[in-house]
Design a protein around this motif. Structure first.
Motif, PDB file in Angstrom:
ATOM      1  N   UNK A  49       0.837  -1.212   0.000  1.00  0.00           N
ATOM      2  CA  UNK A  49       0.000   0.000   0.000  1.00  0.00           C
ATOM      3  C   UNK A  49       0.867   1.256   0.000  1.00  0.00           C
ATOM      4  N   UNK A  50       0.240   2.365  -0.407  1.00  0.00           N
ATOM      5  CA  UNK A  50       0.941   3.646  -0.401  1.00  0.00           C
ATOM      6  C   UNK A  50       1.340   4.078   0.993  1.00  0.00           C
ATOM      7  N   UNK A  92      -4.694   4.957  -0.998  1.00  0.00           N
ATOM      8  CA  UNK A  92      -3.853   5.891  -1.750  1.00  0.00           C
ATOM      9  C   UNK A  92      -3.505   5.327  -3.130  1.00  0.00           C
ATOM     10  N   UNK A  93      -3.756   6.096  -4.159  1.00  0.00           N
ATOM     11  CA  UNK A  93      -3.411   5.659  -5.516  1.00  0.00           C
ATOM     12  C   UNK A  93      -1.925   5.869  -5.774  1.00  0.00           C
ATOM     13  N   UNK A  98       2.987   9.254  -5.741  1.00  0.00           N
ATOM     14  CA  UNK A  98       3.965   9.997  -6.541  1.00  0.00           C
ATOM     15  C   UNK A  98       4.061  11.448  -6.071  1.00  0.00           C
ATOM     16  N   UNK A  99       2.903  12.095  -5.862  1.00  0.00           N
ATOM     17  CA  UNK A  99       2.897  13.495  -5.444  1.00  0.00           C
ATOM     18  C   UNK A  99       3.531  13.670  -4.067  1.00  0.00           C
ATOM     19  N   UNK A 126       0.326  11.293 -14.892  1.00  0.00           N
ATOM     20  CA  UNK A 126       1.423  10.761 -14.077  1.00  0.00           C
ATOM     21  C   UNK A 126       2.775  11.277 -14.563  1.00  0.00           C
ATOM     22  N   UNK A 127       2.971  11.283 -15.883  1.00  0.00           N
ATOM     23  CA  UNK A 127       4.239  11.758 -16.432  1.00  0.00           C
ATOM     24  C   UNK A 127       4.434  13.247 -16.150  1.00  0.00           C
ATOM     25  N   UNK A 128       3.358  14.013 -16.273  1.00  0.00           N
ATOM     26  CA  UNK A 128       3.447  15.444 -15.971  1.00  0.00           C
ATOM     27  C   UNK A 128       3.624  15.684 -14.472  1.00  0.00           C
TER      28      UNK A 128
END
Length: 202
Positions: A49-50, A92-93, A98-99, A126-128
């Motif tokens: 998990x995140x 959490x996604x 990532x953020x 996601x890439x941005x």
């Protein structure tokens, strides 16, 4: 012959120093990645998990203490060269994770997002948002080859950080690199080249 043996030992040591943090709630996908990373001689840590990933990185809690915890982990030698996370997870996604990572002291560690769904808008987001790559599941050995730049980027960043820290500790007033640091940078470059050849041979 001895030179060849030393070169092989050195290559093996640095391959094994690569540490990948894998975040995925799917047992099957974790097992697949475990096999792929093991075949590539990487060390891997798996969480489902995140929240557990943030805990491992010392990022759970309020901003001030979590930043302090994550910096303490890094100073104590806890290194992560790459973070691979599933996009769709309970709670959490992968994008949320990532953020959080990009807003922390781990921001320089490359993050790769994985998903079984090919959604262009999600990939772009996601890439941005700072992801190095967006890979579609199920992952294959060829996908790991795409991550060569991520490993080299992380390795070079950590080596540069160590060189700067060592330079500052030894003499804060000197602005030029000493011959010793020049040798270290040449050594790092040689290792990076060796690692790249290893990945290309996969």
């Amino acid at each position: 012959m001895e030179l060849v043996n030393n070169s092989q030992k050195l290559k093996q040591q640095h391959q094994q120093h690569f540490h990948v943090l894998v975040v995925d709630d799917s047992v099957i996908d974790r097992k697949l990645l475990e096999r792929l990373l093991r075949d590539s001689s990487c060390k891997a840590t798996f969480v489902d998990s995140g929240d557990k990933a943030l805990k491992y990185l010392g990022l759970l809690g309020d901003n001030a203490s979590s930043t302090s915890n994550s910096e303490s982990l890094q100073q104590n030698g806890i290194k992560v060269n790459l973070i691979m996370t599933d996009y769709c997870m309970p709670g959490m996604s992968g994008y949320d994770l990532l953020k959080r990572i990009k807003g922390s002291s781990w921001k320089d560690v490359p993050v790769v997002i994985m998903s079984s769904e090919n959604v262009p808008s999600r990939i772009t987001m996601c890439l941005e948002g700072g992801a190095e790559e967006f890979l579609l599941k199920p992952l294959q050995q060829s996908d790991l080859k795409k991550l060569q730049p991520c490993f080299l980027k992380s390795f070079e960043q950590q080596s540069a950080d160590r060189s700067v820290a060592s330079h500052n500790d030894n003499d804060n007033e000197r602005t030029a690199l000493s011959p010793e640091h020049g040798f270290k940078l040449q050594f790092v470059s040689t290792i990076a080249t060796t690692i790249l050849r290893f990945w290309n041979s996969l």
